[in-house]
Design an enzyme around this catalytic site. Structure first.
Site, PDB file in Angstrom:
ATOM      1  CG  ASP A 162      13.112 -12.341  24.416  1.00 21.60           C
ATOM      2  OD1 ASP A 162      12.558 -11.230  24.388  1.00 21.60           O
ATOM      3  OD2 ASP A 162      12.691 -13.322  23.764  1.00 21.60           O
ATOM      4  CB  THR A 202       8.875  -8.834  24.910  1.00 23.75           C
ATOM      5  OG1 THR A 202       8.869 -10.176  25.406  1.00 23.75           O
ATOM      6  CG2 THR A 202      10.319  -8.372  24.875  1.00 23.75           C
ATOM      7  NE  ARG A 238       4.036 -13.778  18.379  1.00 23.01           N
ATOM      8  CZ  ARG A 238       3.455 -14.102  19.538  1.00 23.01           C
ATOM      9  NH1 ARG A 238       2.309 -14.748  19.551  1.00 23.01           N
ATOM     10  NH2 ARG A 238       4.023 -13.801  20.682  1.00 23.01           N
ATOM     11  CG  ASP A 265      14.971  -9.940  19.024  1.00 26.24           C
ATOM     12  OD1 ASP A 265      15.183  -8.748  19.312  1.00 26.24           O
ATOM     13  OD2 ASP A 265      15.663 -10.889  19.435  1.00 26.24           O
ATOM     14  N   GLY A 288       3.577 -10.469  20.922  1.00 29.45           N
ATOM     15  CA  GLY A 288       2.830 -10.645  22.175  1.00 29.45           C
ATOM     16  C   GLY A 288       2.659  -9.317  22.899  1.00 29.45           C
ATOM     17  CG  ASP A 331       9.303 -13.501  26.551  1.00 27.99           C
ATOM     18  OD1 ASP A 331       8.558 -13.924  27.455  1.00 27.99           O
ATOM     19  OD2 ASP A 331       9.047 -13.634  25.341  1.00 27.99           O
ATOM     20  NE  ARG A 375      10.289 -14.914  22.188  1.00 27.82           N
ATOM     21  CZ  ARG A 375      10.746 -14.201  21.195  1.00 27.82           C
ATOM     22  NH1 ARG A 375      10.465 -14.541  19.959  1.00 27.82           N
ATOM     23  NH2 ARG A 375      11.479 -13.138  21.404  1.00 27.82           N
TER      24      ARG A 375
HETATM   25  O1  F6P Z   1       6.869 -13.382  24.007  1.00 34.45           O
HETATM   26  C1  F6P Z   1       5.883 -13.302  24.982  1.00 34.45           C
HETATM   27  C2  F6P Z   1       5.260 -14.659  25.215  1.00 34.45           C
HETATM   28  O2  F6P Z   1       4.279 -14.528  26.239  1.00 34.45           O
HETATM   29  C3  F6P Z   1       6.240 -15.774  25.583  1.00 34.45           C
HETATM   30  O3  F6P Z   1       6.657 -15.721  26.914  1.00 34.45           O
HETATM   31  C4  F6P Z   1       5.458 -16.997  25.221  1.00 34.45           C
HETATM   32  O4  F6P Z   1       6.324 -18.057  24.898  1.00 34.45           O
HETATM   33  C5  F6P Z   1       4.680 -16.557  24.004  1.00 34.45           C
HETATM   34  O5  F6P Z   1       4.636 -15.136  24.045  1.00 34.45           O
HETATM   35  C6  F6P Z   1       3.271 -17.089  23.948  1.00 34.45           C
HETATM   36  O6  F6P Z   1       2.716 -16.690  22.755  1.00 34.45           O
HETATM   37  P1  F6P Z   1       1.148 -16.755  22.446  1.00 34.45           P
HETATM   38  O7  F6P Z   1       0.473 -15.622  23.152  1.00 34.45           O
HETATM   39  O8  F6P Z   1       1.075 -16.613  20.969  1.00 34.45           O
HETATM   40  O9  F6P Z   1       0.663 -18.075  22.945  1.00 34.45           O
END
Ligand code: F6P
Length: 322
Positions: free
Chosen positions: A131, A127, A74, A105, A13, A129, A173
């Site tokens: 995390d 990120t 990804r 990660d 992300g 998050d 997340r």
């Molecule tokens: O890891 C960053 C994040 O924005 C999270 O907070 C969320 O759960 C996820 O990515 C959303 O992913 P996507 O952009 O693939 O919907």
């Protein structure tokens, strides 16, 4: 082995501040006489050979922009041995002898896979998050927190005008760092995070009723994504308390926007340190912040670490938000 060509990519992300990190990697490399390359769309770019040389001007005018100029993805293909070998072969062909990976990660696991196959990599935590266990602050977290605060402040205006309850879902997340910090900063009556089991009656309804009895008429409930469904929660709150309630999912707006000073500074420092590590002959390291200082950890070790949740901060939030 002396490093002559360094590539940089963003993966997973996007997070505000990634551009500042790319800029720092490119400029540090060039200022040290090392050639710099940008890889487009994360590990997919390594697999497809979507890699371009970067000069000082390639990274001009991006420090203040959200998103990532290198795009991100990804990459399921990169998880296969064939994908990894294609990535290595493309780097060899272009003479790239070190890669800086900006992401979370999952991205660091990829960096570790490449290092184990002979291509030195360094990770930079990017990120919203926050995390990443080894790191107190990740690139993008500060901007995302500030974006959330700005949005929830707007929600408060309308909740206050209508004597309503605003139930707001923030990202994270599987982590509640964003929700906890934002919840405190917006004065939420309840903060619901995955790290602390919650009871609807005790942690939301009763808290609202107690606060109502002291004269408060509007409420904010901040919920970390994945913990509960805010639309259903808002309905239930209305049924149980009689207070009109509305749900808002902040969503991807949290990932955008111009990075804050803190994220730009952190990204610049981390980019610089990542290149320094490669030039010192180090690999499989992740750049991190500990006690406010820039440090680095072995990726394997970093992936095994557990990030403590700040229960004292949570307890404090609970006590002052009535
Ligand atoms: O890891 C960053 C994040 O924005 C999270 O907070 C969320 O759960 C996820 O990515 C959303 O992913 P996507 O952009 O693939 O919907």
């Amino acid at each position: 082995m002396s490093i002559r060509k360094i590539a940089v990519l963003t993966s997973g992300g996007d997070a505000p501040g990634m551009n500042a990190a790319i800029r720092s990697v490119v400029r540090t490399a060039l200022s040290k006489g090392v050639e710099a390359f940008g890889v487009y769309r994360g590990y997919n770019g390594l697999i497809n050979g979507d890699i371009e040389p970067m000069n000082l001007r390639s990274v001009s005018d991006i420090i203040h922009r959200g998103g990532t100029m290198l795009y991100t993805a990804r990459s399921p293909e990169f998880r296969t041995e064939e994908g990894m070998q294609k990535a290595i072969a493309n780097c060899r062909k272009m003479g790239i002898d070190g890669v800086v990976v900006i992401g979370g990660d999952g991205s660091f696991r990829g960096a570790q896979d490449l290092t184990r196959r002979g291509l030195p990599c360094i990770g930079i935590p990017g990120t919203i998050d926050n995390d990443i266990s080894c790191c107190e602050y990740t690139i993008g977290f500060d901007t995302a927190m500030n974006t959330c605060v700005e949005m929830v402040d707007k929600l408060r205006d309308t909740a206050q005008s209508h004597d309503r309850c605003s139930v707001v879902e923030v990202m994270g997340r599987r982590a509640g760092y964003l929700a906890l910090n934002v919840g405190i900063a917006v004065g939420a009556t309840s903060i619901i995070v995955p790290e602390v089991p919650y009871d609807f009656e005790r942690d939301i309804v009763q808290r609202m009723e107690t606060t109502f009895s002291t004269g408060k008429k509007h409420f904010i409930v901040v919920v970390a994504e994945g913990v509960g469904h805010v639309i259903e929660m808002a309905k239930e709150i209305e049924e149980r308390t009689g207070i009109e309630s509305r749900a808002t999912i902040l969503g991807h707006v949290q990932r955008g926007g111009s990075p804050t000073l803190r994220d730009r500074l952190l990204a610049s420092e981390m980019g610089y340190n990542a290149v320094e590590l490669l030039l010192q002959g180090k690999s499989n390291r992740v750049v991190a912040v500990q006690s406010g200082s820039i440090v680095d950890f072995d990726i394997e070790e970093a992936l095994q670490m557990k990030k403590p949740f700040d229960f004292d901060l949570y307890k404090m939030a609970h006590e002052i938000s009535i």
